[in-house]
Design a protein around this motif. Structure first.
Motif, mmCIF file in Angstrom:
data_model
loop_
_atom_site.group_PDB
_atom_site.id
_atom_site.type_symbol
_atom_site.label_atom_id
_atom_site.label_comp_id
_atom_site.label_asym_id
_atom_site.label_seq_id
_atom_site.Cartn_x
_atom_site.Cartn_y
_atom_site.Cartn_z
ATOM 1 N N ASP A 220 -2.789 -1.517 8.705
ATOM 2 C CA ASP A 220 -2.385 -0.175 9.151
ATOM 3 C C ASP A 220 -3.255 0.896 8.485
ATOM 4 O O ASP A 220 -3.683 1.854 9.127
ATOM 5 C CB ASP A 220 -0.917 0.081 8.826
ATOM 6 N N ARG A 221 -3.517 0.725 7.209
ATOM 7 C CA ARG A 221 -4.333 1.707 6.480
ATOM 8 C C ARG A 221 -5.757 1.725 7.031
ATOM 9 O O ARG A 221 -6.349 2.795 7.201
ATOM 10 C CB ARG A 221 -4.330 1.373 4.979
ATOM 11 N N SER B 177 1.537 6.675 2.176
ATOM 12 C CA SER B 177 2.627 5.758 1.861
ATOM 13 C C SER B 177 2.088 4.461 1.296
ATOM 14 O O SER B 177 1.132 3.893 1.805
ATOM 15 C CB SER B 177 3.431 5.474 3.140
ATOM 16 N N ALA B 178 2.718 3.982 0.238
ATOM 17 C CA ALA B 178 2.320 2.711 -0.357
ATOM 18 C C ALA B 178 2.899 1.542 0.430
ATOM 19 O O ALA B 178 2.543 0.399 0.187
ATOM 20 C CB ALA B 178 2.785 2.648 -1.804
ATOM 21 N N SER B 179 3.791 1.821 1.386
ATOM 22 C CA SER B 179 4.414 0.737 2.140
ATOM 23 C C SER B 179 3.562 0.291 3.326
ATOM 24 O O SER B 179 3.906 -0.671 3.998
ATOM 25 C CB SER B 179 5.809 1.170 2.619
ATOM 26 N N LEU B 180 2.473 1.000 3.628
ATOM 27 C CA LEU B 180 1.603 0.610 4.741
ATOM 28 C C LEU B 180 0.861 -0.677 4.401
ATOM 29 O O LEU B 180 0.437 -0.894 3.272
ATOM 30 C CB LEU B 180 0.581 1.706 5.041
ATOM 31 N N SER B 181 0.673 -1.505 5.401
ATOM 32 C CA SER B 181 -0.100 -2.727 5.196
ATOM 33 C C SER B 181 -1.586 -2.365 5.191
ATOM 34 O O SER B 181 -1.985 -1.264 5.588
ATOM 35 C CB SER B 181 0.204 -3.745 6.294
#
Length: 159
Positions: A147-148, A140-144
């Protein structure tokens, strides 16, 4: 009575098969298939030799003198398009030691000198090719970023 013998003599058949020539295969262990032998120098080209010698002489530093031995005088262009005579001598009046290329560069106008140097740089600087980049994002590109990073450090835990 027969004039033509149906079977030629044995020595003719042997001779024929002995002289049959087969083409050579690559990598048969007998060396090159054609072309020049290894180590053979390139053919001499008189024009190439002349140009090489001329270029070496053109870029070699030497004393800039006139035919009578006095320091060389050249015309240079300054801002506004004015021409000025410049004597190629040091403070003691001795001729400067510089290449004919450097003298020619001094005689060019500023814009011409910059263009000449840019064109000369093309021979020394490799040209960059454009590269197509196909980026495929996994996850997901929405992860900070935090988080990544935590996912990468602890792949067993789910966030």
């Amino acid at each position: 009575m027969r004039l033509v013998d149906p079977m030629p003599p044995k020595d003719i058949l042997t001779t024929f098969t002995t002289f049959r020539i087969m083409g050579r295969q690559k990598n048969d262990g007998r060396g090159r298939l054609g072309g020049r032998a290894p180590g053979t120098p390139n053919k001499e080209n008189p024009l190439k030799g002349f140009l090489r010698a001329h270029s070496l002489e053109y870029f070699k530093p030497k004393s800039q003198t006139e035919a009578d031995g006095s320091p060389r005088k050249i015309h240079i262009y300054i801002e506004g398009g004015e021409a000025k005579t410049l004597i190629l001598a040091d403070a003691e009046g001795k001729p400067l030691i510089m290449s004919d290329f450097d003298v020619d560069m001094l005689q060019l106008k500023d814009v011409e000198r910059v263009n000449a140097e840019i064109r000369l740089l093309e021979f020394h600087t490799p040209k960059m090719k454009s590269v197509d980049v196909d980026v495929d994002l996994h996850g997901s590109a929405s992860l900070s970023i935090e988080d990544r990073l935590s996912q990468l450090l602890n792949p067993d835990t789910d966030n």
